[in-house]
Design a protein around this motif. Structure first.
Motif, short mmCIF file in Angstrom:
data_model
loop_
_atom_site.label_atom_id
_atom_site.label_comp_id
_atom_site.label_asym_id
_atom_site.label_seq_id
_atom_site.Cartn_x
_atom_site.Cartn_y
_atom_site.Cartn_z
N LYS A 113 37.74 37.28 32.83
CA LYS A 113 36.56 37.71 33.57
C LYS A 113 36.44 36.92 34.87
O LYS A 113 36.74 35.73 34.91
CB LYS A 113 35.30 37.49 32.74
CG LYS A 113 34.03 38.03 33.40
CD LYS A 113 32.72 37.62 32.78
CE LYS A 113 32.48 37.91 31.38
NZ LYS A 113 31.08 37.66 30.96
N VAL A 114 35.99 37.61 35.91
CA VAL A 114 35.64 36.99 37.18
C VAL A 114 34.28 37.54 37.59
O VAL A 114 34.06 38.75 37.58
CB VAL A 114 36.67 37.27 38.30
CG1 VAL A 114 36.17 36.81 39.65
CG2 VAL A 114 38.01 36.62 37.98
N ILE A 115 33.37 36.64 37.93
CA ILE A 115 32.06 37.03 38.48
C ILE A 115 31.99 36.45 39.88
O ILE A 115 32.22 35.26 40.08
CB ILE A 115 30.90 36.47 37.63
CG1 ILE A 115 30.98 36.98 36.20
CG2 ILE A 115 29.55 36.83 38.28
CD1 ILE A 115 29.99 36.31 35.25
N SER A 151 33.69 27.20 37.93
CA SER A 151 32.97 27.81 39.04
C SER A 151 33.35 27.13 40.35
O SER A 151 33.72 25.96 40.38
CB SER A 151 31.46 27.66 38.84
OG SER A 151 31.06 28.29 37.66
N GLU A 201 33.71 43.67 45.42
CA GLU A 201 34.66 44.23 44.46
C GLU A 201 36.10 43.84 44.80
O GLU A 201 36.85 43.37 43.93
CB GLU A 201 34.53 45.76 44.41
CG GLU A 201 33.19 46.25 43.92
CD GLU A 201 32.14 46.45 45.01
OE1 GLU A 201 31.19 47.22 44.78
OE2 GLU A 201 32.25 45.84 46.10
N THR A 213 31.26 41.92 38.63
CA THR A 213 31.92 41.34 37.47
C THR A 213 33.11 42.21 37.12
O THR A 213 33.00 43.44 37.05
CB THR A 213 30.96 41.29 36.26
OG1 THR A 213 29.82 40.51 36.60
CG2 THR A 213 31.65 40.68 35.05
N GLY A 268 36.72 40.13 44.31
CA GLY A 268 36.82 39.86 42.87
C GLY A 268 38.17 40.25 42.29
O GLY A 268 38.78 39.48 41.55
N SER A 285 35.29 28.36 31.41
CA SER A 285 35.09 28.88 32.76
C SER A 285 35.04 27.73 33.75
O SER A 285 34.77 26.58 33.39
CB SER A 285 33.82 29.71 32.84
OG SER A 285 32.67 28.91 32.75
N SER A 330 26.08 40.94 42.98
CA SER A 330 27.19 40.38 42.22
C SER A 330 28.13 41.48 41.79
O SER A 330 27.79 42.67 41.77
CB SER A 330 26.70 39.61 41.01
OG SER A 330 26.12 40.47 40.06
N SER A 369 36.12 42.33 34.16
CA SER A 369 36.58 41.73 32.91
C SER A 369 37.59 42.63 32.22
O SER A 369 37.59 43.84 32.43
CB SER A 369 35.39 41.43 31.99
OG SER A 369 34.73 42.62 31.62
N GLU A 390 32.71 32.53 39.39
CA GLU A 390 32.98 31.92 38.10
C GLU A 390 34.16 32.67 37.48
O GLU A 390 34.16 33.89 37.40
CB GLU A 390 31.77 31.98 37.17
CG GLU A 390 31.98 31.18 35.90
CD GLU A 390 30.72 30.98 35.08
OE1 GLU A 390 30.77 30.17 34.14
OE2 GLU A 390 29.69 31.61 35.38
N GLN A 405 29.42 36.37 43.36
CA GLN A 405 28.04 36.64 43.77
C GLN A 405 27.80 36.24 45.21
O GLN A 405 28.40 35.29 45.72
CB GLN A 405 27.07 35.85 42.91
CG GLN A 405 27.13 36.18 41.45
CD GLN A 405 26.21 35.29 40.65
OE1 GLN A 405 26.24 34.07 40.78
NE2 GLN A 405 25.39 35.90 39.80
#
Length: 121
Positions: free
Chosen positions: A105-107, A8, A86, A118, A89, A6, A116, A120, A36, A109
């Protein structure tokens, strides 16, 4: 077993949201965003090359995204006209996926708000 790395990054941006019930969001306001991004080893690169992806390549691809978002008015970016966590992301996920990364995956926040999202595979 799924192997991932990952990277960030953070960015500062302004937006306004007309699609929520919170009238304060109709005004232009800004946030500090933390993101991330995870990529997976679907091609067995660890076994073949000893790494999933060179972090310098990963950094360059992430920096391209960050440069588009940082200190921007998110509503003006094509594909993020309604800049919710959303939608931002999804936009990041799909931009990097088009850049031939094996995104899993993308997080994203807004830590100061305790919020946050997420996404995936």
């Amino acid at each position: 077993m799924l192997s991932m790395i990952s990277k960030s990054f953070t960015f500062e941006a302004a937006h306004k949201l007309s699609n929520t019930k919170n009238n304060e969001n109709n005004n232009i306001h800004g946030h500090s965003f933390s993101v991330e991004v995870f990529i997976s080893d679907i091609n067995n690169n660890i076994k073949l090359k000893g790494l999933i992806l060179d972090f310098s390549i990963f950094k360059n691809k992430i920096d391209n995204i960050k440069n588009m978002l940082d200190h921007s008015f998110l509503n003006d970016i094509e594909g993020i006209e309604y800049p919710t966590l959303e939608n931002i992301g999804y936009w990041i996920f799909h931009r990097l996926e088009k850049d031939n990364l094996t995104i899993c995956k993308v997080i994203i926040q807004r830590k100061s708000c305790g919020e946050s999202f997420t996404l995936s595979k």
